[in-house]
Design a protein around this motif. Structure first.
Motif, PDB file in Angstrom:
ATOM      1  N   GLY A 137       0.850  -1.187   0.000  1.00  0.00           N
ATOM      2  CA  GLY A 137       0.000   0.000   0.000  1.00  0.00           C
ATOM      3  C   GLY A 137       0.886   1.237   0.000  1.00  0.00           C
ATOM      4  O   GLY A 137       1.903   1.264   0.701  1.00  0.00           O
ATOM      5  N   VAL A 138       0.510   2.227  -0.804  1.00  0.00           N
ATOM      6  CA  VAL A 138       1.353   3.404  -0.922  1.00  0.00           C
ATOM      7  C   VAL A 138       0.552   4.670  -0.642  1.00  0.00           C
ATOM      8  O   VAL A 138      -0.537   4.861  -1.191  1.00  0.00           O
ATOM      9  N   TYR A 139       1.104   5.485   0.214  1.00  0.00           N
ATOM     10  CA  TYR A 139       0.587   6.849   0.338  1.00  0.00           C
ATOM     11  C   TYR A 139       1.542   7.701  -0.501  1.00  0.00           C
ATOM     12  O   TYR A 139       2.633   8.038  -0.071  1.00  0.00           O
ATOM     13  N   VAL A 140       1.106   7.957  -1.741  1.00  0.00           N
ATOM     14  CA  VAL A 140       1.966   8.606  -2.729  1.00  0.00           C
ATOM     15  C   VAL A 140       2.169  10.079  -2.350  1.00  0.00           C
ATOM     16  O   VAL A 140       1.209  10.756  -1.966  1.00  0.00           O
ATOM     17  N   ASN A 141       3.384  10.549  -2.475  1.00  0.00           N
ATOM     18  CA  ASN A 141       3.688  11.940  -2.126  1.00  0.00           C
ATOM     19  C   ASN A 141       3.105  12.317  -0.773  1.00  0.00           C
ATOM     20  O   ASN A 141       2.318  13.262  -0.650  1.00  0.00           O
ATOM     21  N   ALA A 142       3.487  11.547   0.206  1.00  0.00           N
ATOM     22  CA  ALA A 142       2.901  11.707   1.537  1.00  0.00           C
ATOM     23  C   ALA A 142       3.041  13.148   2.025  1.00  0.00           C
ATOM     24  O   ALA A 142       4.118  13.737   1.922  1.00  0.00           O
ATOM     25  N   ASP A 143       1.942  13.666   2.544  1.00  0.00           N
ATOM     26  CA  ASP A 143       1.927  15.039   3.029  1.00  0.00           C
ATOM     27  C   ASP A 143       2.764  15.134   4.314  1.00  0.00           C
ATOM     28  O   ASP A 143       2.457  14.489   5.318  1.00  0.00           O
ATOM     29  N   LYS A 144       3.822  15.935   4.268  1.00  0.00           N
ATOM     30  CA  LYS A 144       4.739  15.969   5.413  1.00  0.00           C
ATOM     31  C   LYS A 144       4.174  16.735   6.603  1.00  0.00           C
ATOM     32  O   LYS A 144       4.768  16.716   7.673  1.00  0.00           O
ATOM     33  N   ASN A 145       3.047  17.396   6.399  1.00  0.00           N
ATOM     34  CA  ASN A 145       2.407  18.044   7.546  1.00  0.00           C
ATOM     35  C   ASN A 145       1.595  17.048   8.365  1.00  0.00           C
ATOM     36  O   ASN A 145       1.174  17.341   9.474  1.00  0.00           O
ATOM     37  N   VAL A 146       1.369  15.887   7.764  1.00  0.00           N
ATOM     38  CA  VAL A 146       0.596  14.861   8.472  1.00  0.00           C
ATOM     39  C   VAL A 146       1.558  14.079   9.362  1.00  0.00           C
ATOM     40  O   VAL A 146       2.682  13.779   8.959  1.00  0.00           O
ATOM     41  N   ASP A 147       1.111  13.795  10.558  1.00  0.00           N
ATOM     42  CA  ASP A 147       1.857  12.978  11.497  1.00  0.00           C
ATOM     43  C   ASP A 147       2.483  11.760  10.813  1.00  0.00           C
ATOM     44  O   ASP A 147       1.816  11.124  10.000  1.00  0.00           O
ATOM     45  N   ILE A 148       3.729  11.437  11.174  1.00  0.00           N
ATOM     46  CA  ILE A 148       4.405  10.334  10.477  1.00  0.00           C
ATOM     47  C   ILE A 148       3.628   9.018  10.618  1.00  0.00           C
ATOM     48  O   ILE A 148       3.413   8.291   9.651  1.00  0.00           O
ATOM     49  N   GLU A 149       3.180   8.761  11.853  1.00  0.00           N
ATOM     50  CA  GLU A 149       2.466   7.519  12.081  1.00  0.00           C
ATOM     51  C   GLU A 149       1.201   7.445  11.218  1.00  0.00           C
ATOM     52  O   GLU A 149       0.886   6.417  10.630  1.00  0.00           O
ATOM     53  N   ARG A 150       0.537   8.583  11.122  1.00  0.00           N
ATOM     54  CA  ARG A 150      -0.683   8.669  10.323  1.00  0.00           C
ATOM     55  C   ARG A 150      -0.386   8.403   8.842  1.00  0.00           C
ATOM     56  O   ARG A 150      -1.155   7.764   8.132  1.00  0.00           O
ATOM     57  N   ARG A 151       0.780   8.890   8.383  1.00  0.00           N
ATOM     58  CA  ARG A 151       1.120   8.662   6.972  1.00  0.00           C
ATOM     59  C   ARG A 151       1.200   7.162   6.692  1.00  0.00           C
ATOM     60  O   ARG A 151       0.743   6.677   5.664  1.00  0.00           O
ATOM     61  N   PHE A 152       1.788   6.428   7.655  1.00  0.00           N
ATOM     62  CA  PHE A 152       1.895   4.992   7.438  1.00  0.00           C
ATOM     63  C   PHE A 152       0.565   4.277   7.686  1.00  0.00           C
ATOM     64  O   PHE A 152       0.302   3.236   7.093  1.00  0.00           O
ATOM     65  N   ASP A 153      -0.284   4.853   8.540  1.00  0.00           N
ATOM     66  CA  ASP A 153      -1.638   4.296   8.673  1.00  0.00           C
ATOM     67  C   ASP A 153      -2.350   4.371   7.321  1.00  0.00           C
ATOM     68  O   ASP A 153      -3.091   3.475   6.935  1.00  0.00           O
ATOM     69  N   ARG A 154      -2.097   5.462   6.636  1.00  0.00           N
ATOM     70  CA  ARG A 154      -2.741   5.628   5.322  1.00  0.00           C
ATOM     71  C   ARG A 154      -2.217   4.592   4.322  1.00  0.00           C
ATOM     72  O   ARG A 154      -2.977   4.012   3.561  1.00  0.00           O
ATOM     73  N   ALA A 155      -0.901   4.385   4.370  1.00  0.00           N
ATOM     74  CA  ALA A 155      -0.327   3.379   3.475  1.00  0.00           C
ATOM     75  C   ALA A 155      -0.900   2.003   3.816  1.00  0.00           C
ATOM     76  O   ALA A 155      -1.205   1.192   2.930  1.00  0.00           O
ATOM     77  N   LYS A 156      -1.091   1.769   5.117  1.00  0.00           N
ATOM     78  CA  LYS A 156      -1.628   0.474   5.563  1.00  0.00           C
ATOM     79  C   LYS A 156      -3.065   0.306   5.077  1.00  0.00           C
ATOM     80  O   LYS A 156      -3.466  -0.760   4.613  1.00  0.00           O
ATOM     81  N   MET A 157      -3.820   1.401   5.173  1.00  0.00           N
ATOM     82  CA  MET A 157      -5.202   1.384   4.706  1.00  0.00           C
ATOM     83  C   MET A 157      -5.226   1.015   3.217  1.00  0.00           C
ATOM     84  O   MET A 157      -6.039   0.214   2.766  1.00  0.00           O
ATOM     85  N   ALA A 158      -4.298   1.595   2.479  1.00  0.00           N
ATOM     86  CA  ALA A 158      -4.212   1.305   1.047  1.00  0.00           C
ATOM     87  C   ALA A 158      -3.816  -0.153   0.823  1.00  0.00           C
ATOM     88  O   ALA A 158      -4.356  -0.826  -0.056  1.00  0.00           O
ATOM     89  N   ALA A 159      -2.889  -0.647   1.659  1.00  0.00           N
ATOM     90  CA  ALA A 159      -2.457  -2.050   1.521  1.00  0.00           C
ATOM     91  C   ALA A 159      -3.635  -2.990   1.764  1.00  0.00           C
ATOM     92  O   ALA A 159      -3.771  -4.010   1.099  1.00  0.00           O
ATOM     93  N   ASP A 160      -4.499  -2.624   2.701  1.00  0.00           N
ATOM     94  CA  ASP A 160      -5.643  -3.488   2.995  1.00  0.00           C
ATOM     95  C   ASP A 160      -6.580  -3.623   1.795  1.00  0.00           C
ATOM     96  O   ASP A 160      -7.247  -4.635   1.647  1.00  0.00           O
ATOM     97  N   THR A 161      -6.604  -2.619   0.944  1.00  0.00           N
ATOM     98  CA  THR A 161      -7.462  -2.733  -0.241  1.00  0.00           C
ATOM     99  C   THR A 161      -6.831  -3.655  -1.282  1.00  0.00           C
ATOM    100  O   THR A 161      -7.484  -4.073  -2.219  1.00  0.00           O
ATOM    101  N   ALA A 162      -5.547  -3.950  -1.110  1.00  0.00           N
ATOM    102  CA  ALA A 162      -4.873  -4.799  -2.093  1.00  0.00           C
ATOM    103  C   ALA A 162      -4.918  -6.267  -1.698  1.00  0.00           C
ATOM    104  O   ALA A 162      -4.423  -7.114  -2.404  1.00  0.00           O
ATOM    105  N   ARG A 163      -5.528  -6.542  -0.565  1.00  0.00           N
ATOM    106  CA  ARG A 163      -5.592  -7.933  -0.081  1.00  0.00           C
ATOM    107  C   ARG A 163      -6.224  -8.833  -1.132  1.00  0.00           C
ATOM    108  O   ARG A 163      -7.201  -8.491  -1.754  1.00  0.00           O
TER     109      ARG A 163
END
Ligand code: C2E
Ligand code: CA
Ligand code: CA
Length: 571
Positions: free
Chosen positions: A261-287
């Motif tokens: 799962g990729v959070y493309v061009n991750a917004d650096k104003n967003v909390d780091i942990e949140r950025r990876f939560d987003r990538a994880k959310m995206a990964a879950d759609t690829a299951r």
């Protein structure tokens, strides 16, 4: 703290490998250092490498003469530094050739002692300092790294991502999460050693990628990895690179697949942990997406995220204001000719002030992730127990009701007391409140769960294993796990009765449970045909739209009054 303190062997003498062919020099250094350190001598480069291979773990430092017979000191140095297994060993080079200094330092030597030797005090001080430095570094390495793969652990990874951001504010970066599809099945099937081997290979692939392309990588938990790197376009190529050599026959005949799962061009104003939560959310759609197991964080996921925030933010107010309401769905005993109302299941809904009636399918998984489920479950148990009491007192009806017990509760040492307290406060006994424990709970930390379940049963609670057959099934659990009923998962019933109907597995499962003398409950039963067939297969209890949907308490009350009246008349 030094590494040796870390392992509490600080009293042990450090060991130095002295690589020196000249006897006089050997004796000089032994005289200077021998009181404090253990000294192992190698007279040639070959011998030195041999000793390093055999004694690497116990060596603190190498003193290396450059002028050796056979392979040269420079060669020995570059072999040590070029081997990831040994490169952390500090090497001090000793030579009369001042010109060699720069080359040795470039190759990775940590310091340089000129010949003829300086005063022994100077040599000792230098060695001590270098050993301390490298041990501190080693301690840091051990705490910041995951033991299995050698990658960073999550905490340090986040710190280094923050540093990268500081230095590269304007460089677009991607937050990426990847993991192994169905890793737990792989582990169960081929064993932990092979599972570990797969994880190490993935880690190596990822390390080689970041060494080349930049970025950092960590193993966050189990088979989940996180990668932070400069923005790229071709994620298929990256996935292929990370998956390299996973199909090697020596590992498994089954294909090991990664999904990403990729959070493309991750917004650096967003909390780091949140950025990876987003990538994880995206990964879950690829299951289970076999052709393109890559998900990109997108607008609709952002909306889900906003909804989830709204639900989490509103949780405590909702509890206080009683926005969570319990619906009841009846269960019927079908062993006799006529189905008999035997119990019910309490199912929570959220009457949200702006979102309307929200289904538990939306908020339960969310609250299971962040732990709020424990509070919600307790609330539902209490509400249900007080309703059972109300029916008893007002209507003289004693109907057992099952509540759902989320996995996290099973690790709560006070679980039994909490439940006993609830039943006692409402004048009930344990048998009135049935407990549905979801099957996936049984697959983790089994011992602790078995102990908890046994303890609950000892205090009189009935345990129903929920969602049986939903993918985590292990029939052996029926042997180890003391349970009072097996609830077949709704999907299991659905797939048995789908268009190309095939009820063989269902029938076998019911038969098997019977041979263990465990009654079965089928949920999600919607038609007369399903009801009749399940009855013929020997299923004991049925729950589903065929009899009734889950109902608000008033409607459910009418249903039970009517059902019991009918039963009375039939008697
Ligand atoms: P579950 O425990 O497997 O509950 C059964 C689900 O199947 C319920 O969904 C029920 O409404 C639905 N269902 C029952 N019969 C039929 C049928 O004939 N056809 C169809 N299509 N569906 C049927 P619901 O109420 O949406 O709950 C979903 C899940 O949320 C539950 O699945 C349970 O895992 C969880 N849940 C609900 N209430 C609670 C709670 O208080 N605590 C916890 N931890 N989980 C809860
Ligand atoms: Ca349930
Ligand atoms: Ca279920």
């Amino acid at each position: 703290m030094t590494a040796n303190n870390f392992f509490s062997i600080s009293e042990e003498r450090r060991r130095i490998l002295l690589v020196e062919d000249d006897y006089v020099n050997q004796e000089t250094l032994k005289a200077s250092l021998g009181d404090i350190y253990d000294i192992v001598v190698a007279e040639t480069g070959e011998e030195a490498l041999e000793i390093i291979r055999a004694q690497y773990e116990t060596l603190s430092i190498v003193l290396l003469d450059l002028n050796l017979p056979g392979i040269s000191g420079i060669d020995v140095l570059s072999r040590i530094k070029g081997d990831p297994g040994y490169s952390r060993l500090p090497v001090i080079v000793m030579t009369a050739d001042n010109e060699a200094e720069v080359e040795c330092l470039t190759l990775g030597a940590i310091d340089f002692i000129p010949k003829p030797y300086p005063a022994s005090k100077v040599i000792l001080a230098r060695i001590l300092r270098i050993i301390e430095l490298s041990e501190d570094r080693e301690t840091l390495r051990l705490t910041e790294r995951d033991q299995l793969t050698g990658l960073y652990n999550k905490e340090f990874f986040y710190r280094y991502v923050a540093q990268l951001d500081l230095y590269h504010k304007d460089t677009p970066a991607d937050a990426i999460v990847f993991d192994v599809n169905h890793f737990h099945t792989y582990n169960d099937r081929y064993g932990k050693t092979r599972g570990d081997e797969i994880l190490k290979r993935i880690a190596n692939n990822a390390t080689s990628y970041v060494n080349e392309a930049g970025g950092i990588v960590c193993r966050s938990v189990a088979d989940t990895f996180m990668l932070y790197c400069k923005h790229i376009d071709n994620y298929e190529a990256l996935l292929a690179r990370l998956s390299a050599c996973l199909d090697d026959d020596s590992i498994s005949e089954n294909r090991v697949r990664l999904r990403m799962g990729v959070y493309v061009n991750a917004d650096k104003n967003v909390d780091i942990e949140r950025r990876f939560d987003r990538a994880k959310m995206a990964a879950d759609t690829a299951r289970d997406h076999l052709t393109a197991p890559i998900g990109l964080f997108n607008h609709s996921m952002r909306e889900t995220e906003i909804l989830e925030e709204q639900l989490i933010d509103g949780f405590h107010a909702a509890l206080r204001e009683k926005q969570f309401v319990v619906y009841y769905q009846p269960k019927f005993d079908i062993e006799q000719d006529v189905p008999v109302l035997s119990s019910a299941e309490a199912l929570v809904r959220w009457k949200h002030p702006t979102l309307g009636l929200v289904s538990p399918g939306v908020f339960i998984p969310l609250f299971e992730k962040n732990g709020l489920i424990q509070e919600l479950d307790q609330y539902v148990w209490s509400q249900t127990a007080s309703k059972i009491r109300d029916w008893k007192e007002r209507l003289n009806i004693s109907l057992p009701v099952s509540v759902n017990v989320s996995r996290i509760n099973l690790y709560d040492p006070e679980l039994t007391d909490k439940l006993l307290n609830i039943t006692k406060t409402n004048g009930l006994n344990a048998k009135n409140l049935l407990l549905e424990i979801t099957e996936s709970a049984y697959t983790e930390k089994t011992d602790q769960i078995i102990t908890t379940v046994k303890n609950l049963r000892k205090h009189g609670f009935f345990i129903e294993m929920d969602d049986f057959g939903c993918g985590y099934s292990s029939l052996s659990m029926l042997i180890d796990m003391p349970i009072d009923a097996l609830k077949l998962d709704i999907q299991f019933i659905r797939s048995a009765f789908k268009e190309q109907k095939d009820t063989r597995l269902l029938e076998a499962m019911i038969g098997l449970a019977k041979s263990f003398e465990v009654p079965t409950i089928a949920e999600g039963v919607e038609t007369a045909e399903q009801y009749a067939e399940l009855k013929a297969m020997g299923c004991n209890t049925i729950q589903g739209y065929y009899f009734s949907r889950p109902l608000p308490e008033d409607d459910f009350e009418k249903l039970i009054v009517k059902a019991l009246k009918k039963e009375e008349n039939e008697c």
